[in-house]
Structure formats: structure tokens, C-alpha cells
Motif scaffolding. Structure first.
Motif, short mmCIF file in Angstrom:
data_model
loop_
_atom_site.label_atom_id
_atom_site.label_comp_id
_atom_site.label_asym_id
_atom_site.label_seq_id
_atom_site.Cartn_x
_atom_site.Cartn_y
_atom_site.Cartn_z
N THR A 236 8.60 -15.50 -0.84
CA THR A 236 9.67 -14.57 -0.49
C THR A 236 9.06 -13.17 -0.36
OG1 THR A 236 11.28 -15.88 -1.72
CG2 THR A 236 11.91 -13.63 -1.14
N THR A 237 9.12 -12.61 0.83
CA THR A 237 8.51 -11.30 1.07
C THR A 237 9.57 -10.20 1.07
OG1 THR A 237 8.75 -11.45 3.47
CG2 THR A 237 6.75 -12.36 2.51
N LYS A 238 9.10 -8.99 0.84
CA LYS A 238 9.94 -7.80 0.97
C LYS A 238 9.04 -6.61 1.22
CE LYS A 238 10.31 -6.80 -4.01
NZ LYS A 238 11.27 -6.58 -5.12
N TYR B 68 3.42 -16.28 -8.76
CA TYR B 68 2.66 -15.05 -8.57
C TYR B 68 3.55 -13.97 -7.96
CZ TYR B 68 -1.99 -17.38 -8.88
OH TYR B 68 -3.11 -18.04 -9.28
N ASN B 69 3.24 -12.72 -8.26
CA ASN B 69 3.57 -11.58 -7.40
C ASN B 69 2.30 -11.21 -6.66
OD1 ASN B 69 6.23 -11.36 -8.08
ND2 ASN B 69 5.99 -9.65 -9.47
N GLY B 70 2.38 -11.08 -5.35
CA GLY B 70 1.16 -10.79 -4.60
C GLY B 70 1.44 -9.98 -3.35
N SER B 71 0.38 -9.76 -2.59
CA SER B 71 0.48 -9.01 -1.34
C SER B 71 -0.66 -9.44 -0.42
CB SER B 71 0.40 -7.50 -1.61
OG SER B 71 -0.83 -7.17 -2.25
N LYS B 72 -0.50 -9.10 0.84
CA LYS B 72 -1.52 -9.29 1.87
C LYS B 72 -1.76 -10.75 2.26
CE LYS B 72 -4.25 -5.18 0.66
NZ LYS B 72 -5.57 -4.72 0.23
N GLN B 73 -2.08 -11.62 1.25
CA GLN B 73 -2.67 -12.90 1.65
C GLN B 73 -2.50 -13.96 0.56
OE1 GLN B 73 -7.13 -13.40 1.75
NE2 GLN B 73 -6.77 -13.23 3.95
N ILE B 74 -2.42 -15.23 0.99
CA ILE B 74 -2.53 -16.39 0.11
C ILE B 74 -3.56 -17.32 0.72
CG2 ILE B 74 -1.39 -18.43 -0.84
CD1 ILE B 74 1.19 -16.94 -0.89
N LYS B 75 -4.58 -17.70 -0.08
CA LYS B 75 -5.61 -18.62 0.42
C LYS B 75 -5.92 -19.67 -0.64
CE LYS B 75 -8.92 -17.23 3.17
NZ LYS B 75 -10.13 -16.55 3.71
N LEU C 16 8.13 -2.75 0.33
CA LEU C 16 8.26 -1.67 -0.64
C LEU C 16 7.91 -0.35 0.04
CD1 LEU C 16 6.70 -3.13 -3.92
CD2 LEU C 16 9.09 -3.05 -3.24
N ASN C 17 8.71 0.68 -0.21
CA ASN C 17 8.50 1.98 0.41
C ASN C 17 8.15 3.02 -0.64
OD1 ASN C 17 9.50 1.64 3.38
ND2 ASN C 17 11.06 0.66 2.14
N ARG C 18 7.24 3.90 -0.26
CA ARG C 18 6.95 5.09 -1.06
C ARG C 18 6.79 6.25 -0.09
NH1 ARG C 18 2.29 5.16 -5.50
NH2 ARG C 18 3.85 3.80 -6.48
N ASN C 19 7.69 7.22 -0.22
CA ASN C 19 7.75 8.34 0.71
C ASN C 19 7.89 7.80 2.14
OD1 ASN C 19 7.44 10.11 -1.46
ND2 ASN C 19 5.22 10.04 -1.32
N ASN C 20 6.92 8.09 3.00
CA ASN C 20 6.99 7.63 4.39
C ASN C 20 6.20 6.35 4.64
OD1 ASN C 20 8.47 9.97 5.00
ND2 ASN C 20 6.59 11.14 5.35
N TYR C 21 5.68 5.75 3.57
CA TYR C 21 4.78 4.62 3.75
C TYR C 21 5.43 3.34 3.22
CZ TYR C 21 1.68 8.64 4.08
OH TYR C 21 1.12 9.84 4.43
N GLU C 22 5.01 2.21 3.76
CA GLU C 22 5.57 0.93 3.35
C GLU C 22 4.48 -0.12 3.25
OE1 GLU C 22 6.99 -0.68 7.75
OE2 GLU C 22 8.47 0.18 6.38
N SER C 23 4.72 -1.11 2.38
CA SER C 23 3.77 -2.19 2.18
C SER C 23 4.55 -3.50 2.02
CB SER C 23 2.93 -1.94 0.92
OG SER C 23 2.10 -3.04 0.64
N VAL C 24 3.99 -4.58 2.55
CA VAL C 24 4.61 -5.90 2.43
C VAL C 24 4.09 -6.58 1.17
CG1 VAL C 24 4.91 -8.15 3.49
CG2 VAL C 24 4.82 -6.11 4.92
N VAL C 25 5.00 -6.99 0.29
CA VAL C 25 4.63 -7.73 -0.93
C VAL C 25 5.44 -9.01 -0.96
CG1 VAL C 25 4.03 -5.63 -2.19
CG2 VAL C 25 6.36 -6.52 -2.33
N TYR C 26 5.10 -9.90 -1.86
CA TYR C 26 5.81 -11.18 -1.93
C TYR C 26 5.81 -11.73 -3.35
CZ TYR C 26 1.08 -13.16 -1.74
OH TYR C 26 -0.24 -13.46 -2.00
N ASN D 154 10.15 -16.33 4.32
CA ASN D 154 11.07 -15.56 5.16
C ASN D 154 10.33 -14.55 6.04
OD1 ASN D 154 10.27 -13.97 2.98
ND2 ASN D 154 12.16 -12.80 2.95
N TRP D 155 8.99 -14.57 6.00
CA TRP D 155 8.19 -13.65 6.81
C TRP D 155 8.06 -14.19 8.23
CZ3 TRP D 155 7.21 -8.83 6.62
CH2 TRP D 155 6.16 -8.25 7.36
N SER D 156 8.48 -13.40 9.20
CA SER D 156 8.56 -13.89 10.58
C SER D 156 7.30 -13.64 11.41
CB SER D 156 9.75 -13.24 11.29
OG SER D 156 9.61 -11.82 11.29
N SER D 157 6.31 -12.97 10.84
CA SER D 157 5.08 -12.68 11.60
C SER D 157 3.84 -13.12 10.83
CB SER D 157 4.99 -11.19 11.93
OG SER D 157 6.11 -10.76 12.65
#
Length: 450
Positions: free
Chosen positions: A115-117, A225-232, A119-129, A247-250
Motif C-alpha cells: 500500500t503506497t502513499k 515492513y514500512n519502506g520506500s523506493k523498492q522491493i527486491k 508524504l509531503n514536506r514543504n514543496n517536496y514529496e516522496s513515495v513510501v509504502y 495500489n501504485w499505478s506506475s
């Protein structure tokens, strides 16, 4: 009275050749502020990467999983010969050394619900899951005969189960494995190998002689896990299967193996992917002795990243800055040559600076909105500004309307190229060919000798 020399000098500076040289030099000069704009985009992009790295570090980094592995100790003897100084006799000494056998499962089935979402900080955003992973499979009876290790030298009662992974700090629940109806808890293990980027989870001692009673012993465990970027994952099973849904479409499928095309499904609601990897598909065996190798080159999985972020789009737009400036100046120059209206180099400079301002508007608005909306606002502002300025320069409405239409077409053309990936070069080449043809047609009746 003017001399012929003065007449020639004056006529040269008023000629089309001199005007082309000055406009060309101004175009090259405007590359300096354009480079400053590119530097600003790079600076903001670097800052975004720093913020993303900070967010990911607190939430959870990428996941690399390699296990479960049976770790079985066994004894070997190192024989050395020495000479007794008193008796001058040769003495044979045997030294017991503990080594380890690493046994991979016969079958490994994994399911991962991600499940991805954002996260925003100021003007920046990051994809976490958050990833809920379930593993099950079975082991077969270990066979040490091909290594000539006597049965009595195998310490079955001191075996353990090992998992190599990353991102231990983001595991959300206790990890327990059910092996042959017995539950064992994993504990973190400190590694003295500074070159090993993975971390280890290991159970306490297990008596495999009492657990591996049959030819097939099942196991199963869950890990969240809580993670980001990648699962291998590394396909250590003789047959390895992975089912992943999110739910990540890309998704970007990465690593040494790709999912099955027939069962893969990607839409705006997410994706479902399945892998099936056999032992003949990868170049390592089901057993390793003495050392456990780094098998990361055989890993496979999914990248969870924004395909093209706002700064990449801004950078791609800025790369076409020279083209926009050059073509806009060319349009004004052709209008000047056809209509005999004089445009001062200062006026060209103001138009060029307005074109440069487009990129600063674009990046600043993008940080507070979507790229499409920012592009539309910035382009509309610059087109309006230059068109209104053209009314006073070109003394009427006919040519300013042509300028507005040309700039609208040009910015639309650039936006389409930016959005395209596979066909960007093709569309760009066709578009430039069309622009060149239009310029050649418009300039066919101009007398360049004046």
C-alpha cells in the motif's frame, strides 16, 4: 556632406546581415541567464533528493530480502605436521574447525500486498509504502554426501534459520517462523563484515534431526515492513513464486527477472504481478558451504518511484530554452524584414528576458501546483506579455496576433515533447521539420541583399 565611406558604413549596419548578426549574438548572450535558470532547477532538485532521503530514512528505506536459509554447522579437521624437538619425531595434530552449510528451500512462495502513499514536506514529496509479506514453502532432507562430510560431524542440534535483509528498523511486528509445526522467533544479529550492506535475522538453535523427519517439511512466516523506493527478493527456492499487488499505478519492474506478461495487470487503480523462477533460470545451487555469497545480482522486484517528477520536467523544458528563444527571435526578424518595421536590439532583449522569465515562473509555480497547471499559467503570462509588447513595437494588431498564435503553437509543441517518452525524438524531429518548412516558405520573397 557624407562621404561614400560613411554611406557604406551606415548601410551595412542597417542591412539584414548586420541585424542577423546582432540578433544571433543576443541569442547566444541570453544563454547565460538560461544557464542560471538550469542551475536553479538543479539546486531545487538536489534539495528535493535530500528531503526525500530524510523522509525515507525516517519512514523506511528500500527492502532487499534473501531467505529463509537453513544454517547447519559441521566440524572439519585441519591436520598439521610438526617435529618434536626432543624426540625428533613427526607429530600429527588435528584441530577441529566449525564451518557452516547454507541450505535453500526446495519451494518458496511469497505474497506481498503493498500500500503506497505520498508524504509531503514543504514543496517536496516522496513515495513510501507499507508491505505485508507472507512466505511459505518447504525444505527437503539435507544431503551432505557430495561434500564427504561424515554424519557424526554434522551438528544438527545447533542449526538455525537465517534471513538476510535490509531496513530492520522498519519491521513493524515480531517475526516468527513455523517450521514443521514448531515456532521459532527471529532475532537481529550483529555483523562484523563492514562490506556487507545487508542485516541479518536469525533464530536460536534448532534440532533439525527431530524437525526434518519427513522428506518434505513445510514452513511459513509473515513480515510487515514500512519502506520506500523498492522491493527486491532473491529467488533462492528451487522453485520461487512471487505474487505482488499494490495500489501504485506506475510500477517499474526491475532486477534480473520480469513478471509473467499473461498474468500482469496494470491500471490506474494499481497493479498485480506474478513471477515464477526455476533453479535452472539462475546460476547458483541450492547449497553453499563455508560462506554465504552475495546473490543481489539475481534479485528481482519493483521500484516505487514517481516516473517523472516536477524537476525532471522543468529540466527537460529548460533544455528547449535555446530553441524557444531562437525561433521567437526568428519570427520577429521575419516580420521586421517583411513589414520594414524597425525593431531595436533593446526590444529584442526585453522579449528574450520575458522568454527566460517563463522558466523561473514555471519552476516556482510547479512547486505549489501540478506541472501542467504551472506550464499553462507561465506560458499564458509570457505570451500575453510579449503580445501586448508587440502591439507597440509592430504598430497594429495583425502581427501581434501572429506572434501570439506562433508562441502558443511553440509552447504547445514543447509541452507535447516533454510529456512524450518513447516518441519524443520522432515528434520533435517532425515538428522542427515543419517549422523549418514554414520559415523557408515565409522568407522566400525577402530580398536579403538589402
Amino acid at each position: 556632406m557624407e562621404t561614400p565611406e560613411n554611406q557604406n558604413t551606415t548601410s551595412f549596419f542597417q542591412s539584414n546581415t548586420a541585424k542577423m548578426i546582432m540578433v544571433g549574438m543576443l541569442t547566444l548572450l541570453l544563454l547565460i541567464p538560461l544557464e542560471f535558470v538550469k542551475s536553479l532547477i538543479f539546486e531545487r532538485s538536489t534539495r528535493q533528493e535530500e528531503v526525500i532521503s530524510e523522509i525515507n530514512d525516517k519512514w523506511g528505506e528500500s527492502i532487499y530480502f534473501y531467505g529463509p536459509i537453513l544454517k547447519v554447522p559441521y566440524i572439519t579437521f585441519d591436520e598439521t605436521l610438526s617435529i618434536n624437538q626432543k624426540t625428533n619425531e613427526t607429530v600429527k595434530q588435528r584441530k577441529a574447525i566449525t564451518k557452516y552449510a547454507y541450505l535453500f528451500p526446495e519451494e518458496l512462495k511469497a505474497k506481498s500486498n503493498v500500500t503506497t502513499k505520498v508524504l509531503n514536506r514543504n514543496n517536496y514529496e516522496s513515495v513510501v509504502y507499507s508491505s505485508k509479506m507472507n512466505f511459505e514453502g518447504h525444505y527437503i532432507q539435507p544431503d551432505f554426501s557430495n561434500k564427504n562430510i561424515p554424519t557424526e560431524n554434522i551438528q544438527w542440534n545447533k542449526a538455525t534459520i537465517l534471513i538476510k535483509t535490509t531496513n530492520l528498523k522498519s519491521i513493524k511486528d515480531e517475526v516468527k517462523i513455523n517450521l514443521g509445526g514448531n515456532k521459532f522467533t527471529f532475532e537481529p544479529v550483529f555483523s562484523t563484515n563492514t562490506n556487507d550492506t545487508t542485516q541479518a535475522l536469525e533464530t536460536g538453535f534448532i534440532d533439525l534431526k527431530t524437525i526434518l523427519k519427513t522428506d518434505k517439511t513445510n514452513f511459513g512466516f509473515d513480515i510487515t515492513y514500512n519502506g520506500s523506493k523498492q522491493i527486491k527478493l532473491v529467488p533462492i527456492g528451487k522453485t520461487t513464486q512471487l505474487n505482488m499487488q499494490s495500489n501504485w499505478s506506475s510500477p517499474s519492474f526491475t532486477g534480473n527477472f520480469l513478471p509473467d506478461d499473461k498474468s500482469k495487470k496494470i491500471d490506474r487503480n494499481g497493479f498485480v504481478a506474478n513471477w515464477k523462477i526455476l533453479h535452472i533460470n539462475r546460476a547458483f545451487s541450492q547449497q553453499f558451504f563455508e560462506t554465504l555469497p552475495d546473490l543481489s545480482t539475481y534479485a528481482f522486484g519493483v521500484d516505487f518511484v514517481i516516473p517523472v517528477n516536477q524537476y525532471q520536467q522543468n529540466e527537460r523544458a529548460a533544455k528547449y530554452g535555446f530553441l524557444v528563444i531562437g525561433l521567437t527571435f526568428l519570427i520577429f526578424f521575419l516580420i521586421q524584414s517583411i513589414s520594414k518595421i524597425r525593431i531595436h536590439i533593446f526590444q529584442y532583449s526585453m522579449i528574450g528576458l520575458a522568454l527566460i522569465l517563463f522558466y523561473t515562473l514555471l519552476i516556482s509555480i510547479t512547486e505549489h501546483s501540478s506541472f501542467m497547471k504551472a506550464y499553462l499559467i507561465a506560458a499564458l503570462a509570457v505570451i500575453t506579455l510579449i503580445s501586448l509588447y508587440s502591439v507597440s513595437i509592430l504598430k497594429g494588431n495583425k502581427f501581434p496576433m501572429l506572434i501570439a498564435a506562433s508562441l502558443t503553437g511553440l509552447y504547445t509543441f514543447i509541452y507535447v515533447i516533454i510529456q512524450l517518452e518513447n516518441y519524443a525524438l520522432l515528434v520533435g524531429s517532425i515538428g522542427l521539420f515543419g517549422i523549418l518548412a514554414a520559415v523557408m516558405y515565409s522568407s522566400r520573397k525577402i530580398d536579403w541583399n538589402k
